[in-house]
Design an enzyme around this catalytic site. Sequence first.
Site, PDB file in Angstrom:
ATOM      1  CD  GLU A 106       5.832 -70.340  75.179  1.00 26.60           C
ATOM      2  OE1 GLU A 106       5.581 -69.472  74.312  1.00 26.60           O
ATOM      3  OE2 GLU A 106       4.947 -70.992  75.739  1.00 26.60           O
ATOM      4  CG  ASP A 107       5.017 -65.668  72.925  1.00 28.79           C
ATOM      5  OD1 ASP A 107       4.991 -66.732  73.596  1.00 28.79           O
ATOM      6  OD2 ASP A 107       3.983 -65.042  72.644  1.00 28.79           O
ATOM      7  CG  ASP A 110       2.065 -64.041  81.046  1.00 29.73           C
ATOM      8  OD1 ASP A 110       2.793 -63.050  81.231  1.00 29.73           O
ATOM      9  OD2 ASP A 110       1.261 -64.115  80.116  1.00 29.73           O
ATOM     10  CG  PHE A 159      -2.572 -56.139  77.712  1.00 23.18           C
ATOM     11  CD1 PHE A 159      -2.168 -56.795  76.566  1.00 23.18           C
ATOM     12  CD2 PHE A 159      -3.824 -56.427  78.229  1.00 23.18           C
ATOM     13  CE1 PHE A 159      -2.971 -57.722  75.939  1.00 23.18           C
ATOM     14  CE2 PHE A 159      -4.653 -57.349  77.613  1.00 23.18           C
ATOM     15  CZ  PHE A 159      -4.224 -57.997  76.464  1.00 23.18           C
ATOM     16  CB  VAL A 160       3.695 -56.617  76.040  1.00 18.85           C
ATOM     17  CG1 VAL A 160       4.337 -55.580  76.938  1.00 18.85           C
ATOM     18  CG2 VAL A 160       3.822 -58.014  76.652  1.00 18.85           C
ATOM     19  NE  ARG A 172      -1.556 -64.548  67.175  1.00 17.43           N
ATOM     20  CZ  ARG A 172      -1.511 -65.130  68.374  1.00 17.43           C
ATOM     21  NH1 ARG A 172      -0.404 -65.095  69.076  1.00 17.43           N
ATOM     22  NH2 ARG A 172      -2.572 -65.722  68.884  1.00 17.43           N
TER      23      ARG A 172
HETATM   24  C1  PRP Z   1       0.904 -67.477  75.749  1.00 23.91           C
HETATM   25  C2  PRP Z   1       2.396 -67.561  75.472  1.00 23.91           C
HETATM   26  C3  PRP Z   1       2.809 -68.787  76.224  1.00 23.91           C
HETATM   27  C4  PRP Z   1       1.872 -68.810  77.405  1.00 23.91           C
HETATM   28  C5  PRP Z   1       2.557 -68.268  78.606  1.00 23.91           C
HETATM   29  O1  PRP Z   1       0.234 -68.263  74.821  1.00 23.91           O
HETATM   30  O2  PRP Z   1       2.659 -67.665  74.105  1.00 23.91           O
HETATM   31  O3  PRP Z   1       2.662 -69.961  75.451  1.00 23.91           O
HETATM   32  O4  PRP Z   1       0.743 -67.985  77.070  1.00 23.91           O
HETATM   33  O5  PRP Z   1       1.693 -68.207  79.701  1.00 23.91           O
HETATM   34  P1  PRP Z   1       1.923 -69.003  81.043  1.00 23.91           P
HETATM   35  O6  PRP Z   1       3.343 -68.798  81.481  1.00 23.91           O
HETATM   36  O7  PRP Z   1       0.923 -68.338  81.983  1.00 23.91           O
HETATM   37  O8  PRP Z   1       1.591 -70.447  80.827  1.00 23.91           O
HETATM   38  P2  PRP Z   1      -1.349 -68.147  74.558  1.00 23.91           P
HETATM   39  O9  PRP Z   1      -2.056 -69.204  75.382  1.00 23.91           O
HETATM   40  O10 PRP Z   1      -1.787 -66.737  74.787  1.00 23.91           O
HETATM   41  O11 PRP Z   1      -1.492 -68.569  73.058  1.00 23.91           O
HETATM   42  P3  PRP Z   1      -0.854 -67.892  71.740  1.00 23.91           P
HETATM   43  O12 PRP Z   1       0.633 -68.079  71.836  1.00 23.91           O
HETATM   44  O13 PRP Z   1      -1.456 -68.669  70.619  1.00 23.91           O
HETATM   45  O14 PRP Z   1      -1.253 -66.434  71.723  1.00 23.91           O
END
Ligand code: PRP
Length: 186
Positions: A106-107, A110, A159-160, A172
């Site tokens: 994961e990146d 949250d 907000f990163v 991205r």
């Molecule tokens: C982001 C991130 C994780 C998730 C984390 O993805 O890449 O997958 O949210 O959030 P959480 O801990 O609250 O579940 P996003 O839904 O923004 O999609 P993306 O990766 O395509 O930008």
Amino acid sequence: MPKRNIKNDILRILVTEDEIQQIVKMISARIDAYYADRDSRLLLLGILKGSVVFMGDLMKNISIPVEIDFMKVSSYGGGTSSGGSVNIILDLHRKDLSRTDILIVEDIIDSGRTLSYLVNYLKLKGAKSVRTCTLLDKPERREVDFQADWVGAVIPNEFVVGYGLDYDEQYRALPYIGILKPDVYS
Ligand code: PRP
């Protein structure tokens, strides 16, 4: 008209390119050590789209044999610890996971909903083991109790964007993690 430079939208850099590469090396070394003596398959499972840049760097630095795959999910916060839901948009299509150790890449974490859900989901699918690593962790935003196995950097509730992370699908491609200027999103 002058070309728009997205770097002008960044308030300041929170994690530099060098720091990210140190994190990648550190986590890769730990993954190499942790999975070294297993005779099962190691599958790096990137969660689209945010993880793609981290995934690319990580897989190049890991020395043991790895396979890669991807899932895409969407998470909707519900305001309470039980109210959010996760929808699978792209699933993992593999018949037998009983000899596969899955490492979710994961990146950012949250609320914790995405990884909490996916770990349970993949265990139910029959994976031999399911572990998680994330480049960034924002513990202040946590809504469900979840801790990743390997974390690159714990960051404040800013907000990163960059290195895979977006705002409105932009930013991205930035090579670092930056804090977005508030006037961009407010
Ligand atoms: C982001 C991130 C994780 C998730 C984390 O993805 O890449 O997958 O949210 O959030 P959480 O801990 O609250 O579940 P996003 O839904 O923004 O999609 P993306 O990766 O395509 O930008």
